[in-house]
Every structure is written in structure tokens, then in C-alpha cells.
Design a protein around this motif. Structure first.
Motif, PDB file in Angstrom:
ATOM      1  N   SER A   1      51.626 -34.357  20.435  1.00 50.40           N
ATOM      2  CA  SER A   1      51.140 -35.716  20.561  1.00 50.40           C
ATOM      3  C   SER A   1      49.629 -35.757  20.823  1.00 50.40           C
ATOM      4  O   SER A   1      48.984 -36.727  20.502  1.00 50.40           O
ATOM      5  N   SER A  87      51.292 -40.251  25.672  1.00 49.28           N
ATOM      6  CA  SER A  87      51.540 -38.830  25.437  1.00 49.28           C
ATOM      7  C   SER A  87      52.752 -38.339  26.223  1.00 49.28           C
ATOM      8  O   SER A  87      53.562 -37.565  25.705  1.00 49.28           O
ATOM      9  N   LYS A  88      52.865 -38.769  27.460  1.00 46.82           N
ATOM     10  CA  LYS A  88      54.002 -38.356  28.286  1.00 46.82           C
ATOM     11  C   LYS A  88      55.313 -38.923  27.745  1.00 46.82           C
ATOM     12  O   LYS A  88      56.325 -38.236  27.690  1.00 46.82           O
ATOM     13  N   GLN A  90      56.007 -39.944  24.670  1.00 49.32           N
ATOM     14  CA  GLN A  90      56.351 -39.492  23.328  1.00 49.32           C
ATOM     15  C   GLN A  90      57.169 -38.211  23.344  1.00 49.32           C
ATOM     16  O   GLN A  90      57.863 -37.924  22.375  1.00 49.32           O
ATOM     17  N   LYS A  91      57.105 -37.475  24.416  1.00 52.26           N
ATOM     18  CA  LYS A  91      57.875 -36.237  24.492  1.00 52.26           C
ATOM     19  C   LYS A  91      59.376 -36.521  24.522  1.00 52.26           C
ATOM     20  O   LYS A  91      60.173 -35.685  24.120  1.00 52.26           O
ATOM     21  N   ASP A  92      59.764 -37.697  25.016  1.00 56.11           N
ATOM     22  CA  ASP A  92      61.178 -38.036  25.161  1.00 56.11           C
ATOM     23  C   ASP A  92      61.690 -38.959  24.061  1.00 56.11           C
ATOM     24  O   ASP A  92      62.849 -39.370  24.109  1.00 56.11           O
TER      25      ASP A  92
END
Length: 163
Positions: A1, A87-88, A90-92
Motif C-alpha cells: 500500500s 495504509s493500516k 488496506q491491509k485488512d
């Protein structure tokens, strides 16, 4: 991301630069207006770049001096914090679902502009918002429909590998 965010910021920077150059090109053509058509692009390009640089730094300096708190808020909260949270999060979230969320951004902006500022959309704006919502809903329905099939296939593959 982080690559996506970097590409996004570079795209904004390049397009902003081109926009500034275009405005400066027009400003110089109007102010120099001596009617001499023989002036080549190579002669006006350095002048355009110098004018764009001067206007950009003058504008930035005036903004910093006149509105420091607004600048800190806009840079710190709405840009840096938003990019960090994006960004945090988008990981999930799957790439498909993230694209649906991002495509809805203009619709969210129009809704908040209406609620907070009393602005309204015209006919084409409403049509555009409707089309974006329909596309996002269609994508979400197809995404949710395919998710259960993917899970079944994945669990069957996992069971096969265990044996």
C-alpha cells in the motif's frame, strides 16, 4: 500500500506542476503581449518555469504566514493521518473492496459539502453520483456473492492438502 500512496502523491505532484506551468504560460503570454509571434517555445519555456516557481513560492510563503494553524491541520490531519489510517486499513481489506470504497470518494465529498456547506449538485452531478453508487453496489453484490464460493474452494483445497 505504500507503493500505491507514493504513486498517488507523485501523480498529484506532476499534475500540479503541469497545471502551474499552464497557468504561468498564459500569464506570461498576456503580460508580454507584444504581438511578436516569432517568439519560440524554447525562449518562453525558461521564463514560464521561472514565473511558475516564483508564483508557487510566493503563494506558499503567504499561506504559511497567513494561515499556519490551518496549514498544520490540513497537512497533519487530513493528509498524513488519513494516509496512515488508509495504509493500516488496506491491509485488512481486499483490493476490490478498497477500489469500491475509493470510487465512492466523490459521492462522500458531495454529501459532506451539502451537509456542512449547503452546496448542491446539478443534474449532471446527481447523475454522476447515481452512476458511481450503482457501480459500487453492483461490484459489492458480485464481490459478496463470489466470497462464499472462494471460501468453499479454499477450504476444499486446504482439506485436500492436509490429507
Amino acid at each position: 500500500s505504500s507503493e500505491l500512496n507514493a504513486a498517488n502523491l507523485w501523480t498529484v505532484a506532476v499534475l500540479s506542476f503541469l497545471w502551474t506551468m499552464g497557468i504561468s504560460w498564459n500569464d506570461l503570454n498576456f503580460t508580454q503581449g507584444n504581438g511578436d509571434v516569432t517568439t519560440s517555445v524554447m525562449q518562453t519555456l525558461p521564463a514560464t518555469f521561472a514565473h511558475a516557481t516564483q508564483q508557487t513560492f510566493q503563494g506558499a510563503f503567504c499561506t504559511i504566514v497567513e494561515h499556519p494553524l490551518a496549514l498544520i491541520y490540513l497537512s497533519g490531519v487530513t493528509t498524513a493521518l488519513a494516509n496512515l489510517l488508509q495504509s493500516k486499513a488496506q491491509k485488512d481489506v481486499s483490493a476490490e473492496r478498497a477500489s469500491v470504497i475509493y470510487s465512492m470518494d466523490p459521492v462522500y465529498g458531495a454529501i459532506f459539502a451539502n451537509i456542512l456547506l449547503g452546496e448542491s449538485l446539478g443534474g449532471l452531478g446527481l447523475l454522476g453520483a447515481f452512476l458511481i453508487v450503482v457501480a459500487a453496489a453492483t461490484n459489492a453484490v458480485s464481490d459478496f456473492g463470489g466470497a462464499s464460493v472462494d471460501k468453499e474452494v479454499f477450504s476444499a483445497e486446504t482439506e485436500t492438502r492436509k490429507e
